[in-house]
Enzyme design. Structure first.
Site, PDB file in Angstrom:
ATOM      1  N   ASP A  63     -14.900   0.676  -0.706  1.00  0.00           N
ATOM      2  CA  ASP A  63     -15.124   0.332   0.696  1.00  0.00           C
ATOM      3  C   ASP A  63     -16.636   0.258   0.915  1.00  0.00           C
ATOM      4  O   ASP A  63     -17.355   1.199   0.587  1.00  0.00           O
ATOM      5  CB  ASP A  63     -14.485   1.414   1.582  1.00  0.00           C
ATOM      6  CG  ASP A  63     -14.528   1.054   3.056  1.00  0.00           C
ATOM      7  OD1 ASP A  63     -15.628   0.688   3.539  1.00  0.00           O
ATOM      8  OD2 ASP A  63     -13.479   1.150   3.717  1.00  0.00           O
ATOM      9  N   HIS A  80     -12.005  -2.714   0.172  1.00  0.00           N
ATOM     10  CA  HIS A  80     -11.237  -2.110   1.270  1.00  0.00           C
ATOM     11  C   HIS A  80     -12.003  -2.348   2.564  1.00  0.00           C
ATOM     12  O   HIS A  80     -13.210  -2.145   2.619  1.00  0.00           O
ATOM     13  CB  HIS A  80     -11.139  -0.613   0.986  1.00  0.00           C
ATOM     14  CG  HIS A  80     -10.416   0.198   2.004  1.00  0.00           C
ATOM     15  ND1 HIS A  80     -11.070   1.098   2.833  1.00  0.00           N
ATOM     16  CD2 HIS A  80      -9.105   0.286   2.321  1.00  0.00           C
ATOM     17  CE1 HIS A  80     -10.181   1.704   3.602  1.00  0.00           C
ATOM     18  NE2 HIS A  80      -8.974   1.228   3.319  1.00  0.00           N
ATOM     19  N   GLU A 113      -1.170  -0.633  -4.099  1.00  0.00           N
ATOM     20  CA  GLU A 113      -2.402   0.117  -3.820  1.00  0.00           C
ATOM     21  C   GLU A 113      -2.135   1.614  -3.692  1.00  0.00           C
ATOM     22  O   GLU A 113      -1.106   2.010  -3.151  1.00  0.00           O
ATOM     23  CB  GLU A 113      -2.945  -0.452  -2.505  1.00  0.00           C
ATOM     24  CG  GLU A 113      -4.091   0.279  -1.881  1.00  0.00           C
ATOM     25  CD  GLU A 113      -4.626  -0.528  -0.696  1.00  0.00           C
ATOM     26  OE1 GLU A 113      -4.538  -1.775  -0.700  1.00  0.00           O
ATOM     27  OE2 GLU A 113      -5.131   0.106   0.253  1.00  0.00           O
ATOM     28  N   GLU A 120     -10.223   3.105  -2.215  1.00  0.00           N
ATOM     29  CA  GLU A 120     -10.783   3.322  -0.874  1.00  0.00           C
ATOM     30  C   GLU A 120     -11.244   4.757  -0.673  1.00  0.00           C
ATOM     31  O   GLU A 120     -12.068   5.039   0.177  1.00  0.00           O
ATOM     32  CB  GLU A 120      -9.766   2.926   0.206  1.00  0.00           C
ATOM     33  CG  GLU A 120      -8.551   3.822   0.283  1.00  0.00           C
ATOM     34  CD  GLU A 120      -7.459   3.224   1.165  1.00  0.00           C
ATOM     35  OE1 GLU A 120      -6.859   2.210   0.763  1.00  0.00           O
ATOM     36  OE2 GLU A 120      -7.214   3.746   2.250  1.00  0.00           O
ATOM     37  N   HIS A 122      -0.403   4.225  -0.125  1.00  0.00           N
ATOM     38  CA  HIS A 122      -1.176   5.188   0.685  1.00  0.00           C
ATOM     39  C   HIS A 122      -1.153   6.605   0.084  1.00  0.00           C
ATOM     40  O   HIS A 122      -1.315   7.582   0.814  1.00  0.00           O
ATOM     41  CB  HIS A 122      -0.595   5.227   2.111  1.00  0.00           C
ATOM     42  CG  HIS A 122      -1.626   5.041   3.192  1.00  0.00           C
ATOM     43  ND1 HIS A 122      -1.902   5.995   4.140  1.00  0.00           N
ATOM     44  CD2 HIS A 122      -2.440   4.000   3.479  1.00  0.00           C
ATOM     45  CE1 HIS A 122      -2.842   5.557   4.972  1.00  0.00           C
ATOM     46  NE2 HIS A 122      -3.184   4.352   4.586  1.00  0.00           N
ATOM     47  N   ASP A 144       0.851  -1.194   0.000  1.00  0.00           N
ATOM     48  CA  ASP A 144       0.000   0.000   0.000  1.00  0.00           C
ATOM     49  C   ASP A 144       0.888   1.246   0.000  1.00  0.00           C
ATOM     50  O   ASP A 144       1.581   1.506   0.981  1.00  0.00           O
ATOM     51  CB  ASP A 144      -0.910  -0.026   1.235  1.00  0.00           C
ATOM     52  CG  ASP A 144      -1.989   1.042   1.172  1.00  0.00           C
ATOM     53  OD1 ASP A 144      -1.927   1.904   0.274  1.00  0.00           O
ATOM     54  OD2 ASP A 144      -2.899   1.009   2.031  1.00  0.00           O
TER      55      ASP A 144
HETATM   56 MG   LIG Z   1      -5.036   1.583   1.569  1.00  0.00          MG
END
Ligand SMILES: [Mg+2]
Length: 381
Positions: A257, A284, A209, A235, A185, A183
């Site tokens: 999500d 997510h 991700e 997400e 982020h 991830d």
């Molecule tokens: Mg994430």
């Protein structure tokens, strides 16, 4: 049947639950939350509840239309998450009313079990090998990790080297038969992401991700072209319209999500949209038990499903964990890194209402950390 009451519960570690009651005695649960903004979503649920109370809970599609579009202003994390939790609760009520798990109402199961992964390493990854070995020991066949802490706007050689070393350490423990997802982020610039993706490719991550921030989605197509690693995002996208351009850009994995992107109703549609682009779904879910239950219902009903995130033992879960508010932990007892198909009606879990009410009295005020670069400027978390 009519909806008679809607309540919300602010429960540790950082969640918000909603409970929708009907005059038939059927109760549905949902998890309408934005991490770090739970109180704001609670206020949004209260406003939407004004419309829902007195309505037939089984008109899910019509309620979704009114709740998402009837206020003229629409979309965004707060409103979409409020609708998401209420939508989960309405599907829970529908399943309990018809005596069927939600995935049966969505067309029936398309697989026998669902692969799940475990988080390792926290926000600033360190000492990964031990944590990964423990997850392998627990039966997981895949883990996900953050690649880096705060990262410079143009990724340096030292940062790139550190990321690659961490993923290499993970690969060494996992071997060739298990997977690691990474991830980013949104902490990397597109230039930094391109550089790091190139170096990571030989380690064969299952996917990377959020290689860039959601607002830089237009840069995804270039990254897809320049890297053999499957790219994932979603997400921080809140509906079909926001998934369309990233799917067109060629992402391999869509990560809506269930508690942010309009609930079961909308994620079911996002899954179909992803299917038309040849993309896989990996919902997510670093959240609570209701969000995970909703995710698993989608996972069992979605042909183009890849893998499910779940939060057992995740670094955010202080004071309470995934099982803290369940009467029976069985639905989340993972065997060989997989969840079994839930057979109970609705979302397939029994929420411990007394525990939820008790926890809500203490509430929480969870906020994500605010990070700074060494020069004092704001850094993406
Ligand atoms: Mg994430």
């Amino acid at each position: 049947m009519k909806i008679t009451r809607i309540e919300t519960f602010l429960v540790p570690p950082r969640w918000l639950f909603c409970r929708v009651e009907t005059d038939d005695g059927v109760v549905g649960w949902g998890e309408p939350v934005v991490e770090g903004r739970a109180e704001v979503v609670r206020a949004a649920v209260d406003v939407l509840a004004e419309y829902l109370v007195g309505q037939d809970p089984l008109r899910i599609q019509d309620h979704w239309q009114v709740l998402t579009k009837g206020g003229f202003y629409r979309g965004g994390p707060v409103l979409s998450s409020a609708v998401a939790g209420l939508d989960q609760a309405l599907w829970d009520i529908a399943g309990k009313t018809y005596g069927a798990p939600v995935h049966a109402l969505l067309g029936g199961p398309v697989r026998d079990r669902v692969r799940v992964y475990a988080w390792v390493g926290g926000d600033e990854p360190a000492e990964l090998s031990e944590q990964i070995a423990a997850q392998v020991e627990a039966g997981f066949t895949a883990v996900k990790m953050n690649a880096a802490g705060a990262t410079s706007p143009v990724t340096t050689l030292a940062e790139t080297t550190a990321v690659v070393a961490r993923v290499a350490a993970a690969r060494e423990v996992l071997g060739a038969d298990r997977d690691v997802a990474v991830d980013f982020h949104g902490r990397f610039s597109a230039a930094g992401a391109r550089r790091v993706l190139t170096e990571l490719a030989p380690l064969h991550p299952l996917f990377v991700e959020e290689p860039v921030l959601p607002e830089h989605g237009r840069l995804l197509a270039g990254l897809v072209e320049s890297s053999p690693i499957p790219l994932a995002t979603g997400e921080r996208l809140y509906g079909r319209a926001e998934f369309l351009p990233v799917l067109a850009a060629g992402i391999a994995v869509a990560q809506p999500d269930l508690s942010h992107a309009g609930g079961i109703s909308e994620v079911h549609r996002i899954a179909s949209l992803a299917e038309t682009y040849g993309a896989q779904l990996a919902p997510h879910c670093p959240l609570g038990p209701i969000a995970l239950a909703a995710s698993l219902q989608i996972a069992f009903a979605t042909p183009n499903f890849l893998i499910q995130e779940q939060s057992r033992g995740i670094h955010y879960n202080k004071d309470a964990d995934l099982l803290s508010y369940l009467v029976d932990p069985e639905p989340f007892r993972f065997v060989d890194g997989h969840a079994a198909r839930p057979l109970a009606p609705g979302l397939g879990i029994s929420v411990d209402e007394a525990a939820v009410r008790a926890a809500d009295r203490g509430g929480h005020a969870w906020r994500n950390p605010v990070w700074r670069h060494p020069d004092g400027s704001f850094a993406e978390w």
